[in-house]
Enzyme design. Structure first.
Site, PDB file in Angstrom:
ATOM      1  N   ILE A  92     -13.856  -2.423  11.052  1.00  0.00           N
ATOM      2  CA  ILE A  92     -13.141  -2.557  12.325  1.00  0.00           C
ATOM      3  C   ILE A  92     -11.800  -3.230  12.099  1.00  0.00           C
ATOM      4  O   ILE A  92     -11.722  -4.240  11.388  1.00  0.00           O
ATOM      5  CB  ILE A  92     -13.972  -3.440  13.294  1.00  0.00           C
ATOM      6  N   TYR A 155       2.864  -2.903   7.288  1.00  0.00           N
ATOM      7  CA  TYR A 155       1.475  -3.328   7.504  1.00  0.00           C
ATOM      8  C   TYR A 155       1.482  -4.671   8.268  1.00  0.00           C
ATOM      9  O   TYR A 155       0.564  -4.987   9.014  1.00  0.00           O
ATOM     10  CB  TYR A 155       0.765  -3.440   6.159  1.00  0.00           C
ATOM     11  N   LYS A 162      -5.870  -9.274   7.233  1.00  0.00           N
ATOM     12  CA  LYS A 162      -6.732  -8.943   6.089  1.00  0.00           C
ATOM     13  C   LYS A 162      -6.837 -10.121   5.120  1.00  0.00           C
ATOM     14  O   LYS A 162      -7.875 -10.321   4.489  1.00  0.00           O
ATOM     15  CB  LYS A 162      -6.230  -7.693   5.363  1.00  0.00           C
ATOM     16  N   LYS A 192      -6.222   8.707   5.314  1.00  0.00           N
ATOM     17  CA  LYS A 192      -5.766   9.131   6.647  1.00  0.00           C
ATOM     18  C   LYS A 192      -6.907   9.012   7.671  1.00  0.00           C
ATOM     19  O   LYS A 192      -7.922   9.694   7.563  1.00  0.00           O
ATOM     20  CB  LYS A 192      -5.270  10.580   6.564  1.00  0.00           C
TER      21      LYS A 192
END
Ligand code: NAD
Length: 262
Positions: A92, A155, A162, A192
């Site tokens: 998630i 990102y 992360k 992807k």
């Protein structure tokens, strides 16, 4: 006989057939695991239910991981219908689209909070509810990305989330080790999916990594194969680790310029 015969677990994060969570679910189902699925939001039900059915699962329940009440309710259903569980997969992540491109310095307070809450804190929230259901020990796994360690333009806040997730893996591994519960992450190369499509310039970075990584791009199936090991008994004493499934991209200090330009 599959290596997950007699084992049960929960998969969080299937949105559609391209989801990494679905690659993991298929691999575990092939090994004989009994799976329960949880998805976010009514709209995904029609996609997740047939996928779950195709691997023999009838446990398909909605749960928004930002809602503690919804998580409690979900785990009550898990206890009632599945009983004890052996593993949990957290696949998630979310950040507002405007925070996945442009200048990192512009990240909003709300965007930062949302990204960290959904992509990182949720692992703690799920692990806490899973703990009483893993009384005989268990294995928990989450998905991370190299952008946690090294800057990956665009990102942005997800890299920060992360990094926090990887630290959370280690603290959970320490804390839950006494309960014989292992906690690890797979750091996958770019694939992807719905989530990755939200990162600006994703297509280009997929191409670049494919050209630079010693073994090229990876697939959901490659991640699923690593999950068979990491969640299973062969990884008995492995905990708190981040395992790369990235075609070797993370070992490169500089790209092969000819390949990168091709
Ligand atoms: P995906 O869009 O298929 O999966 C992301 C999932 O997160 C979806 O199922 C979505 O419904 C769920 N989610 C978002 N908000 C939620 C909420 N509030 N409550 C419950 N669920 C919520 O994309 P994916 O690429 O398969 O992502 C899965 C994981 O893999 C993520 O952690 C992602 O960061 C990580 N990852 C992806 C890549 C990649 O390139 N695709 C690489 C490395 C790591």
């Amino acid at each position: 006989m599959g290596s997950f015969e007699g084992k049960r677990g929960l998969i969080f994060g299937v949105a559609n057939k391209n989801s990494i969570a679905w690659g993991i679910a298929q691999a575990l189902a092939e090994e004989g695991a009994t799976l329960g699925f949880s998805y976010a939001g009514e709209a995904l039900q029609k996609r997740v239910a047939p996928l779950a059915e195709s691997v023999g699962s009838s446990f398909v329940e909605e749960c928004d991981v930002t809602d503690d009440g919804a998580i409690d309710e979900l785990f009550m259903k898990v206890e009632e219908r599945m009983g004890k569980i052996d593993f949990l997969v957290h696949s998630i992540a979310f950040a507002p689209r405007e925070d996945l491109g442009g200048r990192f310095v512009e990240t909003s307070r709300d965007g930062f909070r949302i990204a960290l809450d959904i992509s990182c804190y949720s692992l703690v929230a799920l692990a806490r509810r899973a703990l009483p259901l893993m009384s005989g020990g268990g294995s928990i796994m989450a998905m991370t990305y190299y952008g946690a360690e090294k800057v990956t333009p665009n990102y942005n806040v997800m890299g920060v989330a992360k990094a926090a997730l990887e630290a959370t893996i280690r603290y959970l591994a320490w804390d839950l080790g006494k309960d014989q519960i292992r906690v690890n992450a797979i750091s996958a190369g770019p694939i992807k999916t719905l989530a990755s499509a939200g990162v600006s310039g994703f297509r280009k970075s997929l191409g670049y990594v494919g050209a630079v990584a010693p073994m090229g791009n990876v697939t959901q199936g490659d991640v699923g194969n690593a999950a068979r090991f990491l969640l299973g008994d062969w990884a008995e004493k492995i905990t708190g680790e981040v395992v790369y499934v990235d075609g070797g991209y993370n070992i490169m200090g500089a790209p092969d310029l000819d390949a990168a330009e091709a």
